[in-house]
Write an enzyme that holds these catalytic residues in place. Structure first.
Site, PDB file in Angstrom:
ATOM      1  N   HIS B  67       0.718  -1.200   0.044  1.00 53.24           N
ATOM      2  CA  HIS B  67       0.040  -0.055   0.115  1.00 53.24           C
ATOM      3  C   HIS B  67       0.771   1.094  -0.048  1.00 53.24           C
ATOM      4  CE1 HIS B  67      -2.823   2.890   1.269  1.00 53.24           C
ATOM      5  NE2 HIS B  67      -2.036   3.218   2.511  1.00 53.24           N
ATOM      6  N   ASP B  96       6.604  21.542 -26.793  1.00 54.69           N
ATOM      7  CA  ASP B  96       6.442  20.274 -26.279  1.00 54.69           C
ATOM      8  C   ASP B  96       7.488  20.453 -25.112  1.00 54.69           C
ATOM      9  OD1 ASP B  96       6.423  17.280 -25.814  1.00 54.69           O
ATOM     10  OD2 ASP B  96       5.087  17.580 -27.490  1.00 54.69           O
ATOM     11  N   TRP B 132       7.367   0.114   3.776  1.00 50.51           N
ATOM     12  CA  TRP B 132       7.690   0.924   2.592  1.00 50.51           C
ATOM     13  C   TRP B 132       9.003   1.563   2.591  1.00 50.51           C
ATOM     14  CZ3 TRP B 132       8.931   5.844   0.651  1.00 50.51           C
ATOM     15  CH2 TRP B 132       8.940   6.927   1.638  1.00 50.51           C
ATOM     16  N   SER B 160      13.052   6.167 -14.526  1.00 53.86           N
ATOM     17  CA  SER B 160      11.906   6.778 -14.828  1.00 53.86           C
ATOM     18  C   SER B 160      11.897   8.063 -14.433  1.00 53.86           C
ATOM     19  CB  SER B 160      10.928   6.032 -14.667  1.00 53.86           C
ATOM     20  OG  SER B 160       9.534   6.849 -14.604  1.00 53.86           O
ATOM     21  N   SER B 161      12.014   8.280 -12.977  1.00 56.01           N
ATOM     22  CA  SER B 161      11.904   9.761 -12.281  1.00 56.01           C
ATOM     23  C   SER B 161      12.906  10.586 -12.751  1.00 56.01           C
ATOM     24  CB  SER B 161      11.764   9.561 -10.887  1.00 56.01           C
ATOM     25  OG  SER B 161      10.735   8.703 -10.264  1.00 56.01           O
ATOM     26  N   HIS B 244      13.236  11.884   3.038  1.00 57.03           N
ATOM     27  CA  HIS B 244      12.926  13.232   3.534  1.00 57.03           C
ATOM     28  C   HIS B 244      12.561  14.094   2.301  1.00 57.03           C
ATOM     29  CE1 HIS B 244      10.786  16.186   5.713  1.00 57.03           C
ATOM     30  NE2 HIS B 244      11.428  16.914   5.023  1.00 57.03           N
ATOM     31  N   GLU B 246      12.033  13.379  -0.667  1.00 61.95           N
ATOM     32  CA  GLU B 246      11.028  12.821  -1.428  1.00 61.95           C
ATOM     33  C   GLU B 246       9.373  12.974  -0.667  1.00 61.95           C
ATOM     34  OE1 GLU B 246      10.611  10.560  -3.642  1.00 61.95           O
ATOM     35  OE2 GLU B 246       8.486   9.811  -3.147  1.00 61.95           O
ATOM     36  N   TYR B 248       8.982  16.042  -0.015  1.00 62.98           N
ATOM     37  CA  TYR B 248       8.665  17.432  -0.663  1.00 62.98           C
ATOM     38  C   TYR B 248       8.347  17.226  -1.920  1.00 62.98           C
ATOM     39  CZ  TYR B 248       9.301  19.374   3.902  1.00 62.98           C
ATOM     40  OH  TYR B 248       8.970  19.787   5.210  1.00 62.98           O
ATOM     41  N   SER B 259      -1.405  27.213  -5.412  1.00 61.86           N
ATOM     42  CA  SER B 259      -1.056  28.617  -5.724  1.00 61.86           C
ATOM     43  C   SER B 259      -1.490  29.198  -6.963  1.00 61.86           C
ATOM     44  CB  SER B 259       0.393  28.699  -5.743  1.00 61.86           C
ATOM     45  OG  SER B 259       0.852  28.174  -4.448  1.00 61.86           O
ATOM     46  N   HIS B 293      15.259  13.224  11.448  1.00 66.44           N
ATOM     47  CA  HIS B 293      13.971  13.235  12.269  1.00 66.44           C
ATOM     48  C   HIS B 293      13.256  12.210  12.259  1.00 66.44           C
ATOM     49  CE1 HIS B 293      12.106  15.689   8.750  1.00 66.44           C
ATOM     50  NE2 HIS B 293      11.764  14.367   8.854  1.00 66.44           N
ATOM     51  N   HIS B 294      13.663  11.333  11.291  1.00 68.80           N
ATOM     52  CA  HIS B 294      13.045   9.866  11.647  1.00 68.80           C
ATOM     53  C   HIS B 294      13.466   8.964  12.232  1.00 68.80           C
ATOM     54  CE1 HIS B 294      10.340  10.976   8.130  1.00 68.80           C
ATOM     55  NE2 HIS B 294      11.429  11.724   7.597  1.00 68.80           N
ATOM     56  N   THR B 319       7.366  27.073   5.510  1.00 75.68           N
ATOM     57  CA  THR B 319       5.863  26.674   5.148  1.00 75.68           C
ATOM     58  C   THR B 319       4.967  27.546   5.660  1.00 75.68           C
ATOM     59  OG1 THR B 319       6.851  24.529   5.653  1.00 75.68           O
ATOM     60  CG2 THR B 319       4.591  24.551   5.631  1.00 75.68           C
ATOM     61  N   LYS B 322       4.163  30.155   3.207  1.00 73.33           N
ATOM     62  CA  LYS B 322       3.015  29.990   2.320  1.00 73.33           C
ATOM     63  C   LYS B 322       1.817  29.821   2.591  1.00 73.33           C
ATOM     64  CE  LYS B 322       4.521  27.625  -0.948  1.00 73.33           C
ATOM     65  NZ  LYS B 322       5.498  27.158  -1.954  1.00 73.33           N
ATOM     66  N   ARG B 441       2.083   1.284  14.937  1.00 70.47           N
ATOM     67  CA  ARG B 441       1.607   1.063  13.570  1.00 70.47           C
ATOM     68  C   ARG B 441       2.033  -0.154  12.927  1.00 70.47           C
ATOM     69  NH1 ARG B 441       6.196   4.787  10.196  1.00 70.47           N
ATOM     70  NH2 ARG B 441       4.987   4.129   8.234  1.00 70.47           N
TER      71      ARG B 441
END
Ligand code: HEM
Ligand SMILES: [Cu+2]
Lengths: 300, 517
Positions: B67, B96, B132, B160-161, B244, B246, B248, B259, B293-294, B319, B322, B441
């Site tokens: 998931h 293009d 994950w 790909s990315s 991390h 990722e 963002y 925006s 921080h993880h 943040t 924004k 979790r």
């Protein structure tokens, strides 16, 4: 509106449909599928039964991939020779190549990061530094922190690779190759065909010599020094970094050989030679990575 | 300007057209969203009551892992690339994407990569089951055989990315119409430019991580094995150096979307355009120095804990800028509340809730309590579902008239919005409480004391899942039989795609660049 901008901007070439990307995607799928299966079979770490198709699928898909690259880039070369590409297109290719090289830099950064983290933190901690005294005392009291790590916590031993034999020679070879390539590049800009061809081929030859010496080094490491992928973190970082670098040198050398052939065919002009520039950038990138390797893997 | 385009299956297989490729990305991501969503339904069905109901714990672990992987890499990331493909060339006046064939390759790798990943369900030992985040040694020493297929699948997604990101950057730097200076670009283009930069910096690190996993598994290296002088904690450092940024990567394009939308329906210019650009760039740069921080609970020298705690909290500043700007844009505007605006406003409010729980998690001492509980699940779903997913949804409603020339049914859109709004909160809000009370979790069974919260969350989840099917119906109805859309469907909208192009946008647009003053 359009006439005014048309004068300033040549039209940007948007290619018609192309079958090669989807062929490449399918090939990549089977490279991955066959590759994973092949690794499992050949290392005996997973029971895959009697199946033995992995290697075959992998090789076949790899062949398709190589064919695809030839055809796709063949199309690009043809379009370029036909004069379809504007200066703006050229900039797209150049910027694309530079960002691709940036991503390669980050790929190596992951392994360099691992090397520095291990040396800076892991080894001292395993030796009891910081608040890790009990780890050391209870789990691996014999362990002595050092680099190269010739005895791992579980007792595997190996020897460290010195810097002043083959590695130093290889450094000299790569530095020389950078220099010969620069001469070739200048020759291209001065429209000196013969010098261009000679120095480009010479650079490719230096690449091949580098690779040959690296094979000798690996052979020596495996057969005489007991230094293998499996000899603890020193061997892991050593082979991973030098191995991926060697792989990139291989690609770069192939690139240079193709460029030499295209030089001989007279594909490049003083103004129009994106592919040559891309190849040169790639080679310099591989070179710089080697300098970092020489310092952090061999010297320090 | 001719609107001729190729037909049949090869139109899609061989295409070099940014609009075709954009559509394929969007449909692909929606299919992945439904597959990942179905797995979420299995998870929530199992958690409806304490005790084991439907699935075995082993299978439950595969469900949470797949998931998460499918939602992150299959649903959210490709949906953003799809939007980039459709919108960036139109917004900057380019014919293009800069490298159209590579664009096709970026897309077509994905269906194959996910076929590879999903096929692992059929393998012996089942699909990946280590979460994950695939921490070593769960994924190295103890990973199922399918882990190797997962590793190569991740390599494919990474390729790909990276190609997609290179295409975006080069398009933005090299393909802008004359007069379209960087500081005139729509904010969506800016946020994607920065996202593409992040992708190029961190996807290769992910590739390096899984490569080390592969060699640890099969070639005897000891990167993540302390007995050989390596360290499993090092895995977490390298993974989160990718992980991390990722997050963002998943949210910045959604920032860009709202925006665009909030000014349109406030009939005002975006408040503080340049501060938005600088805030986005600061967030991106800060995102490289906060990864640990993880890992507060896994153990680090105190200096590390402090550094990562403070750096993380710093991100709250840009943040906050924004959020302030979005609200200030609405301030004294002549607001209307069409579906895209509703989703955008909900985005601002609910994303901010997710941001607040993020600041709570950033405090190292209290994170020792929250870590690996449902509080974390609540936090990241608040930023992902009403953040990234609402952002994409708002974009689809907003630009659908431009893409297809058809309007969706506004009532249907509003129903979709309100149901999503209610159910998303019903699903994820209770998780804050069960998490604070200590429910871990990634667990198929739990203590009786969490029963009520979980029942509510499961009811919400089923509703939320069904609502997304309703979204699909709404969109298909619009494409099939929607009213004809105007060239400028929203009177407050700005930008080249609305001012210089008809609806639907022709197959080829801006073959010669427009002049931008
Ligand atoms: C109907 C919508 C959704 C529901 C009901 C749902 C439910 C859940 C639940 C209950 C878990 C925790 C499993 C556990 O730890 O035991 C979970 C994990 C997760 N979800 Fe979702 N989710 C939904 C949508 C999404 C979306 C849209 C995303 C991403 C964009 C997402 C990303 C994740 C991730 C990354 C995890 C962590 C997986 C792990 O622990 O490794 N989810 N989800
Ligand atoms: Cu983070």
């Amino acid at each position: 509106m359009s006439t005014e901008t048309e004068e300033k901007y040549e039209s940007y070439y948007v290619p018609e449909q192309s079958p090669w990307p989807i062929v490449g995607a399918v090939a990549l799928f089977f490279i991955a599928y066959g590759g994973a299966n092949f690794i499992q079979q050949s290392t005996d770490t997973v029971d895959t039964g009697d199946a033995s198709w992995g290697g075959l699928v992998f090789m076949a898909a790899l062949a398709v991939m190589i064919y695809m690259v030839f055809r796709w880039w063949g199309d690009v070369i043809k379009e370029s020779m036909d004069g379809l590409y504007s200066a703006q297109m050229d900039r797209s290719f150049k910027q694309g190549m530079l960002w691709f090289i940036s991503s390669e830099v980050m790929f190596f950064a992951a392994f360099f990061g691992a090397l520095l983290y291990v040396r800076q933190f892991v080894i001292p901690w395993l030796g009891g530094e910081g608040n890790n005294m009990m780890t050391h005392a209870i789990i691996w009291p014999e362990f002595a922190p050092q680099w190269p790590l010739t005895t791992t916590p579980d007792g595997t031993t190996t020897t460290g690779m010195g810097a002043w034999g083959l590695p130093a020679i290889n450094t000299a070879i790569l530095l020389t190759s950078s220099w010969t390539l620069t001469i070739a590049h200048h020759a291209l800009k001065a429209n000196n065909r013969q010098a261009l061809l000679n120095y480009t081929s010479l650079t490719a030859l230096l690449g091949i010599i580098f690779l040959a010496l690296q094979v000798m080094e690996y052979h020596h490491a495996y057969t005489e020094m007991g230094l293998t992928l499996g000899s603890g973190i020193y061997g892991s970082t050593f082979f991973m970094l030098t191995g991926f670098h060697g792989f990139h040198v291989t690609l770069g050398t192939i690139f240079l050989i193709v460029l030499s052939i295209r030089c001989a065919k007279g594909h490049f002009t003083e103004k129009h030679h994106f592919a040559y520039e891309a190849g040169a950038w790639y080679w310099h990138f591989v070179d710089v990575v080697w300098l970092f390797l020489f310092i952090f893997v061999y010297l320090m | 300007m001719s609107d001729h385009h190729p037909t049949g299956i090869t139109r899609w297989l061989y295409t070099t057209n940014h609009k075709d490729i954009g559509s394929m990305y969007l449909w692909f991501s929606f299919i992945m969203f439904l597959i990942g969503g179905a797995m979420a339904m299995v998870i929530r069905a199992e958690l409806y009551q304490p005790g084991l109901q439907f699935v075995q714990p082993e299978f439950f672990n595969q469900m949470t892992t797949m998931h998460g992987l499918i939602m992150v890499f299959g649903a959210v990331m490709p949906s953003m690339v799809g939007l980039a493909n459709w919108l960036i060339p139109m917004m900057i006046g380019a014919p293009d994407m800069a490298l159209p064939r590579m664009n096709n390759w970026s897309f077509w790798i994905l269906p194959f990569a996910f076929t590879l990943l999903l096929s692992s369900f059929l393998m012996e030992g089942g699909a990946p089951n280590f979460g994950w985040t695939f921490y070593a040694p769960l994924s190295t020493t103890y990973g199922p055989p399918s882990t190797d297929f997962f590793i190569l699948g991740v390599h494919m997604m990474g390729i790909s990315s990276i190609m997609g990101a290179i295409n975006v950057i080069v398009t933005v730097f090299n393909m802008r119409a004359p007069g379209m200076t960087l500081m005139k670009m729509p904010l969506f283009v800016w946020t994607w430019l920065i996202t593409a930069f992040l992708l190029i910096m961190v996807m290769p690190v992910l590739a390096g991580t899984v490569t080390m996993m592969l060699t640890d598994r099969h070639f005897g290296t000891s990167f993540f094995d302390a007995a050989g002088g390596g360290d499993p904690v090092m895995f977490q450092h390298i993974f989160w150096f990718f992980g991390h940024p990722e997050v963002y990567i998943m949210i910045l394009p959604a920032f860009g979307v709202v925006s665009e939308i909030i000014p349109a329906f406030s009939r005002k210019k975006l408040f503080g355009y340049s501060s938005m650009v600088y805030a986005t760039a600061s967030i991106a740069l800060l995102s490289f120095i906060v990864w640990a921080h993880h890992m507060f609970a896994v153990g680090m020298p105190v200096a590390g804990e402090l550094f990562f705690m403070i750096a993380t909290m710093l991100i709250a500043v840009p943040t906050g800028v924004k959020v302030f700007n979005w609200v200030a844009t609405m301030w004294q505007g002549s607001l209307t509340f069409e579906t895209p605006m509703l989703f955008s406003i909900a985005f601002v409010i609910l994303f901010t809730i997710g941001g607040f729980s993020g600041v709570m998690l950033a405090m190292a001492p209290v994170d020792f309590q929250y870590h690996d509980t449902y509080f974390v699940v609540a936090h990241f779903h608040y930023v992902l579902f009403p953040g990234a997913i609402f952002g994409t949804t708002a974009a689809v409603y907003y630009w659908l008239p431009k893409w297809t020339g058809k309007m969706y049914n506004e009532t249907s859109g509003k129903i979709h919005f309100w149901l999503s709004m209610i159910f998303v909160n019903l699903t994820f809000f209770p998780m804050h409480f069960s998490g604070l009370a200590g429910m871990p979790r990634r667990i198929p069974d739990y203590n009786m004391m969490f029963a009520d919260f979980n029942m509510w969350a499961s009811i919400g989840a089923f509703g939320l899942g069904l609502t997304q099917v309703y979204f699909l119906v709404t969109i298909i109805m619009a494409i099939r039989g929607g009213k004809k859309a105007d060239e400028k469907q929203w009177d407050g909208a700005t930008g080249l795609e609305w001012d210089a192009l008809p609806s639907p946008a022709p197959y080829h647009t801006f073959s010669t660049p427009p002049k931008v003053d």
